[in-house]
Scaffold this motif. Structure first.
Motif, PDB file in Angstrom:
ATOM      1  N   SER A 150       6.425  12.679  -0.544  1.00  0.00           N
ATOM      2  CA  SER A 150       7.599  12.316  -1.347  1.00  0.00           C
ATOM      3  C   SER A 150       7.281  11.138  -2.255  1.00  0.00           C
ATOM      4  CB  SER A 150       8.779  11.969  -0.453  1.00  0.00           C
ATOM      5  OG  SER A 150       9.198  13.082   0.271  1.00  0.00           O
ATOM      6  N   LEU A 151       6.534  10.191  -1.725  1.00  0.00           N
ATOM      7  CA  LEU A 151       6.110   9.039  -2.527  1.00  0.00           C
ATOM      8  C   LEU A 151       5.241   9.505  -3.689  1.00  0.00           C
ATOM      9  CD1 LEU A 151       6.040   5.918  -2.750  1.00  0.00           C
ATOM     10  CD2 LEU A 151       3.992   5.994  -1.345  1.00  0.00           C
ATOM     11  N   HIS A 152       4.322  10.415  -3.420  1.00  0.00           N
ATOM     12  CA  HIS A 152       3.448  10.967  -4.453  1.00  0.00           C
ATOM     13  C   HIS A 152       4.282  11.660  -5.539  1.00  0.00           C
ATOM     14  CE1 HIS A 152      -0.227  12.560  -6.140  1.00  0.00           C
ATOM     15  NE2 HIS A 152       0.307  13.763  -6.121  1.00  0.00           N
ATOM     16  N   ARG A 153       5.300  12.387  -5.127  1.00  0.00           N
ATOM     17  CA  ARG A 153       6.178  13.078  -6.071  1.00  0.00           C
ATOM     18  C   ARG A 153       6.925  12.067  -6.953  1.00  0.00           C
ATOM     19  NH1 ARG A 153       9.792  15.176  -2.814  1.00  0.00           N
ATOM     20  NH2 ARG A 153       8.181  16.365  -1.755  1.00  0.00           N
ATOM     21  N   MET A 154       7.382  10.960  -6.358  1.00  0.00           N
ATOM     22  CA  MET A 154       8.076   9.921  -7.136  1.00  0.00           C
ATOM     23  C   MET A 154       7.160   9.314  -8.188  1.00  0.00           C
ATOM     24  SD  MET A 154      10.508   7.722  -4.639  1.00  0.00           S
ATOM     25  CE  MET A 154      10.303   8.196  -2.933  1.00  0.00           C
ATOM     26  N   VAL A 155       5.897   9.121  -7.822  1.00  0.00           N
ATOM     27  CA  VAL A 155       4.926   8.567  -8.775  1.00  0.00           C
ATOM     28  C   VAL A 155       4.671   9.577  -9.889  1.00  0.00           C
ATOM     29  CG1 VAL A 155       2.529   7.824  -9.058  1.00  0.00           C
ATOM     30  CG2 VAL A 155       3.846   7.031  -7.090  1.00  0.00           C
ATOM     31  N   ASN A 156       4.464  10.834  -9.549  1.00  0.00           N
ATOM     32  CA  ASN A 156       4.184  11.861 -10.552  1.00  0.00           C
ATOM     33  C   ASN A 156       5.361  12.100 -11.501  1.00  0.00           C
ATOM     34  OD1 ASN A 156       1.595  12.280  -9.733  1.00  0.00           O
ATOM     35  ND2 ASN A 156       2.053  14.061  -8.480  1.00  0.00           N
TER      36      ASN A 156
ATOM     37  N   THR B 249       0.854  -1.191   0.000  1.00  0.00           N
ATOM     38  CA  THR B 249       0.000   0.000   0.000  1.00  0.00           C
ATOM     39  C   THR B 249       0.889   1.241   0.000  1.00  0.00           C
ATOM     40  OG1 THR B 249      -0.055   0.101   2.405  1.00  0.00           O
ATOM     41  CG2 THR B 249      -1.783  -1.214   1.322  1.00  0.00           C
ATOM     42  N   ARG B 250       0.273   2.411  -0.071  1.00  0.00           N
ATOM     43  CA  ARG B 250       1.031   3.664  -0.047  1.00  0.00           C
ATOM     44  C   ARG B 250       1.827   3.792   1.247  1.00  0.00           C
ATOM     45  NH1 ARG B 250      -2.318   8.167   0.193  1.00  0.00           N
ATOM     46  NH2 ARG B 250      -0.526   9.467  -0.242  1.00  0.00           N
ATOM     47  N   GLN B 251       1.181   3.521   2.365  1.00  0.00           N
ATOM     48  CA  GLN B 251       1.855   3.665   3.657  1.00  0.00           C
ATOM     49  C   GLN B 251       2.992   2.657   3.799  1.00  0.00           C
ATOM     50  OE1 GLN B 251       1.172   6.188   6.032  1.00  0.00           O
ATOM     51  NE2 GLN B 251       3.190   5.437   6.622  1.00  0.00           N
ATOM     52  N   GLU B 252       2.748   1.405   3.393  1.00  0.00           N
ATOM     53  CA  GLU B 252       3.792   0.385   3.467  1.00  0.00           C
ATOM     54  C   GLU B 252       4.988   0.758   2.586  1.00  0.00           C
ATOM     55  OE1 GLU B 252       1.072  -3.600   4.274  1.00  0.00           O
ATOM     56  OE2 GLU B 252       1.482  -2.960   2.213  1.00  0.00           O
TER      57      GLU B 252
ATOM     58  N   VAL C 218      -6.100   0.220  -7.942  1.00  0.00           N
ATOM     59  CA  VAL C 218      -7.141  -0.792  -7.834  1.00  0.00           C
ATOM     60  C   VAL C 218      -8.283  -0.127  -7.091  1.00  0.00           C
ATOM     61  CG1 VAL C 218      -7.757  -3.064  -6.931  1.00  0.00           C
ATOM     62  CG2 VAL C 218      -5.437  -2.648  -7.762  1.00  0.00           C
ATOM     63  N   GLY C 219      -9.273   0.280  -7.866  1.00  0.00           N
ATOM     64  CA  GLY C 219     -10.343   1.073  -7.273  1.00  0.00           C
ATOM     65  C   GLY C 219      -9.780   2.402  -6.828  1.00  0.00           C
ATOM     66  N   ARG C 220      -9.907   2.704  -5.560  1.00  0.00           N
ATOM     67  CA  ARG C 220      -9.366   3.954  -5.013  1.00  0.00           C
ATOM     68  C   ARG C 220      -7.995   3.759  -4.379  1.00  0.00           C
ATOM     69  NH1 ARG C 220     -13.856   6.679  -1.418  1.00  0.00           N
ATOM     70  NH2 ARG C 220     -12.092   8.061  -1.088  1.00  0.00           N
ATOM     71  N   LYS C 221      -7.521   2.519  -4.346  1.00  0.00           N
ATOM     72  CA  LYS C 221      -6.242   2.228  -3.701  1.00  0.00           C
ATOM     73  C   LYS C 221      -5.092   2.337  -4.690  1.00  0.00           C
ATOM     74  CE  LYS C 221      -7.299  -0.764   0.130  1.00  0.00           C
ATOM     75  NZ  LYS C 221      -6.849  -1.942   0.840  1.00  0.00           N
ATOM     76  N   SER C 222      -3.987   2.857  -4.209  1.00  0.00           N
ATOM     77  CA  SER C 222      -2.742   2.875  -4.967  1.00  0.00           C
ATOM     78  C   SER C 222      -1.868   1.750  -4.433  1.00  0.00           C
ATOM     79  CB  SER C 222      -2.015   4.206  -4.786  1.00  0.00           C
ATOM     80  OG  SER C 222      -2.795   5.264  -5.274  1.00  0.00           O
ATOM     81  N   LEU C 223      -1.451   0.851  -5.326  1.00  0.00           N
ATOM     82  CA  LEU C 223      -0.623  -0.269  -4.919  1.00  0.00           C
ATOM     83  C   LEU C 223       0.699  -0.232  -5.673  1.00  0.00           C
ATOM     84  CD1 LEU C 223      -3.292  -3.114  -4.838  1.00  0.00           C
ATOM     85  CD2 LEU C 223      -2.403  -1.790  -2.923  1.00  0.00           C
ATOM     86  N   PHE C 224       1.744  -0.683  -5.003  1.00  0.00           N
ATOM     87  CA  PHE C 224       3.087  -0.673  -5.564  1.00  0.00           C
ATOM     88  C   PHE C 224       3.635  -2.089  -5.530  1.00  0.00           C
ATOM     89  CE2 PHE C 224       2.154   3.413  -3.751  1.00  0.00           C
ATOM     90  CZ  PHE C 224       2.580   4.293  -4.713  1.00  0.00           C
ATOM     91  N   LEU C 225       4.175  -2.538  -6.632  1.00  0.00           N
ATOM     92  CA  LEU C 225       4.771  -3.861  -6.713  1.00  0.00           C
ATOM     93  C   LEU C 225       6.119  -3.832  -5.986  1.00  0.00           C
ATOM     94  CD1 LEU C 225       4.074  -6.590  -7.967  1.00  0.00           C
ATOM     95  CD2 LEU C 225       5.318  -5.890  -9.996  1.00  0.00           C
ATOM     96  N   LEU C 226       6.339  -4.789  -5.104  1.00  0.00           N
ATOM     97  CA  LEU C 226       7.552  -4.821  -4.292  1.00  0.00           C
ATOM     98  C   LEU C 226       8.804  -4.820  -5.171  1.00  0.00           C
ATOM     99  CD1 LEU C 226       8.961  -5.035  -1.563  1.00  0.00           C
ATOM    100  CD2 LEU C 226       8.620  -7.501  -1.648  1.00  0.00           C
ATOM    101  N   SER C 227       8.774  -5.538  -6.281  1.00  0.00           N
ATOM    102  CA  SER C 227       9.954  -5.570  -7.159  1.00  0.00           C
ATOM    103  C   SER C 227      10.237  -4.191  -7.746  1.00  0.00           C
ATOM    104  CB  SER C 227       9.775  -6.602  -8.272  1.00  0.00           C
ATOM    105  OG  SER C 227       8.645  -6.301  -9.060  1.00  0.00           O
TER     106      SER C 227
END
Length: 95
Positions: free
Chosen positions: A60-66, A46-49, A75-84
């Motif tokens: 900072s995470l949001h900036r990296m994504v942008n 998740t975003r927090q994880e 996925v729906g309203r959730k932002s998920l990040f692949l561990l790899s």
């Protein structure tokens, strides 16, 4: 598991043989996909994880994504990040 049936028509025999080949190909691909699924790097965070893993803030995470540094999947309203993907970012940022 390969069973032979008594078939009189040669074309029917050829079709059955071709179907058996297709079945073996599908079986091999399914086994390959299952092995890929069990890889620990296919875990989603998740975003927090992800922020905790990178030791950064959510902004900072949001900036990296942008900026396109870190790919994000919605996925729906959730932002998920692949561990790899997160591990690749860590490797590139540490260099």
């Amino acid at each position: 598991m390969a069973q032979r049936f008594m078939l009189a028509d040669d074309t029917l025999v050829a079709k059955v043989d071709s179907l058996m080949e297709v079945a073996e190909t599908v079986k091999a691909k399914l086994i390959k996909m299952e092995n890929k699924k069990s890889s620990p790097n296919n875990k989603y965070l998740t975003r927090q994880e992800t922020a905790d893993y990178l030791r950064c803030s959510l902004s900072s995470l949001h900036r990296m994504v942008n900026n396109g540094i870190l790919p994000c999947r919605k996925v729906g309203r959730k932002s998920l990040f692949l561990l790899s993907d997160v591990e690749k970012v860590v490797q590139t940022l540490n260099v």
